[in-house]
Enzyme design. Structure first.
Site, PDB file in Angstrom:
ATOM      1  N   THR A  14       0.801  -1.321   0.116  1.00  0.00           N
ATOM      2  CA  THR A  14      -0.110   0.103  -0.030  1.00  0.00           C
ATOM      3  C   THR A  14       0.729   1.170   0.078  1.00  0.00           C
ATOM      4  OG1 THR A  14      -1.470  -1.027   1.221  1.00  0.00           O
ATOM      5  CG2 THR A  14      -1.815   1.428   1.289  1.00  0.00           C
ATOM      6  N   ASP A  58       1.572  -6.553  -4.431  1.00  0.00           N
ATOM      7  CA  ASP A  58       0.910  -6.472  -3.437  1.00  0.00           C
ATOM      8  C   ASP A  58       1.455  -7.606  -2.711  1.00  0.00           C
ATOM      9  OD1 ASP A  58      -2.513  -6.025  -2.636  1.00  0.00           O
ATOM     10  OD2 ASP A  58      -1.358  -7.661  -1.700  1.00  0.00           O
ATOM     11  N   SER A  59       1.585  -7.572  -1.122  1.00  0.00           N
ATOM     12  CA  SER A  59       2.219  -8.658  -0.519  1.00  0.00           C
ATOM     13  C   SER A  59       1.412  -9.721  -0.353  1.00  0.00           C
ATOM     14  CB  SER A  59       2.635  -8.279   0.952  1.00  0.00           C
ATOM     15  OG  SER A  59       1.267  -8.184   2.025  1.00  0.00           O
ATOM     16  N   ASP A  91       0.095  -6.900   4.689  1.00  0.00           N
ATOM     17  CA  ASP A  91      -0.777  -8.180   4.897  1.00  0.00           C
ATOM     18  C   ASP A  91       0.385  -9.263   5.181  1.00  0.00           C
ATOM     19  OD1 ASP A  91      -2.752  -6.596   4.360  1.00  0.00           O
ATOM     20  OD2 ASP A  91      -3.128  -7.398   2.317  1.00  0.00           O
TER      21      ASP A  91
HETATM   22  N1  ASP Z   1      -2.523  -5.348   0.426  1.00  0.00           N
HETATM   23  C1  ASP Z   1      -1.336  -4.708   1.052  1.00  0.00           C
HETATM   24  C2  ASP Z   1      -0.434  -5.358   0.830  1.00  0.00           C
HETATM   25  O1  ASP Z   1       0.004  -5.943   1.628  1.00  0.00           O
HETATM   26  C3  ASP Z   1      -1.940  -3.985   2.393  1.00  0.00           C
HETATM   27  C4  ASP Z   1      -0.764  -3.249   2.891  1.00  0.00           C
HETATM   28  O2  ASP Z   1       0.335  -2.839   2.199  1.00  0.00           O
HETATM   29  O3  ASP Z   1      -0.948  -2.512   3.908  1.00  0.00           O
HETATM   30  O4  ASP Z   1       0.611  -5.413   0.064  1.00  0.00           O
END
Ligand code: ASP
Length: 342
Positions: A14, A58-59, A91
């Site tokens: 994010t 995205d993780s 995540d």
């Molecule tokens: N979906 C995002 C990720 O893990 C959430 C974040 O970064 O907070 O890449």
């Protein structure tokens, strides 16, 4: 003393995302755009160089191949830099931090993972503070030039925590991570206050550096009334190398015919079964209740106070190498990088 040299590595998450106009969902963006949002990084008393995944992700897409890529970046540059800051989606950050703590346990430099709950381009984002403070902590050294932090950590919302002790606890609050079984390594207010007594110093480095991870494990969460016939079918396959039970309370589970047969069949095939709890805080004590003792009597290994993330990545790590998998129980019950209290 010369300025500290820090490598800032961008993997996605994010923190660097932008909203796609058409779909209105967030997707990873490039690193240069992210860096433009924090020109003040240059004001820090450190030389900062950068590296990036070719495609920020995205993780949710992170896995063993990415962990190994990151471990190799750090390992190849261990003499060139005093510290490393990894920008990562929140995540699965706890899994990456845990995996890196095992793979890189011989490296006595700060490796700090951080991210954000709001993209850096948004006015109220938590990204700027998380990045700047992580860099400052990574650059912190004693007068003799030694790094203060010598382990893999997660920094989020004014707290520095041991990486293999954290879990993502909120998808809403800026305070997204907790470390229920281990105190903070540093608390950040007006000053950075290191809790020196909690930092890792000596660790068990007595196993060879290896970057093979075995993903062929099952993490099995119990719930009341569950049918275990599916588990029995699964473990009958030779491909399952390890079974992680996520049980109740201090490591308790009902004695059920198919469940017991599944554990026995793992043991007969000399494949480990580990027990951790669904409770975030506290530790497994299989000897406390009859409901736990039968697991202990079957040879189930206590995961003690491991987080789920640390237990899964430690199993992958130990089963990834022939030598460590031979003495799996010994290493699983020992602390490799401060992930458990023996
Ligand atoms: N979906 C995002 C990720 O893990 C959430 C974040 O970064 O907070 O890449």
């Amino acid at each position: 003393m010369q300025k500290a040299n820090i490598l800032l590595i961008y993997t996605g998450g994010t923190i660097g995302m932008v909203r796609n106009e058409a779909s209105q969902s967030l997707s990873a963006f490039n690193f240069d755009a992210l860096l433009k949002q924090i020109p003040d990084v240059k004001l820090l008393d450190a030389n900062i160089e950068t590296a990036s995944f070719p495609e920020p992700i995205d993780s949710a897409f992170m896995g063993p191949s990415h962990w190994i890529l990151l471990a190799n970046i750090v390992n190849d540059n261990r003499d060139k830099y005093d510290g490393f800051v990894i920008l990562h989606g929140s995540d699965t950050m706890a899994y990456t931090a845990s995996a890196l703590s095992f793979i890189l346990r011989g490296i006595d430099k700060p490796i700090i993972l951080t991210g954000a709950q709001l993209p850096i381009g948004i006015l109220r984002s938590d990204a700027r503070e998380n990045i700047i403070t992580s860099l400052e902590i990574a650059a912190s050294r004693y007068p003799n030039g030694e790094s203060v932090i010598k382990e893999v950590c997660v920094y989020f919302e004014y707290q520095l925590m041991r990486g293999n002790r954290v879990l993502k606890f909120s998808s809403q609050q800026f305070h997204a991570f907790i470390s229920p079984n281990y105190p903070a390594l540093a608390d950040i207010g007006v000053d950075v206050k290191f809790n020196y007594e909690n930092l890792l110093s000596a660790r068990n480095n007595n196993i060879p550096f290896q970057t093979q991870l075995c993903p062929d494990i099952i993490a099995y969460t119990l719930f009341p009334g569950q049918s275990h016939k599916f588990l029995r079918k699964l473990v009958e396959s030779d491909e399952v190398r390890g079974l992680l039970l996520i049980t109740y309370g201090t490591g308790n589970a009902p004695k059920d015919y198919d469940f017991e047969a599944s554990i026995r069949s793992m043991h007969e095939a000399d494949r480990p079964v580990v027990n951790i709890s669904q409770c975030y805080s506290g530790r497994v004590r299989q000897d406390l209740y009859e409901a736990g003792r039968w697991l202990q009597d079957l040879g189930v290994i206590s995961g003690k106070d491991l987080t789920r993330e640390a237990a899964i990545t430690k199993m992958m790590y130990l089963l990834g190498d022939e030598e460590t998998s031979k003495s799996f129980r010994h290493w699983m019950e020992s602390s490799l990088a401060g992930e458990l209290k023996p």
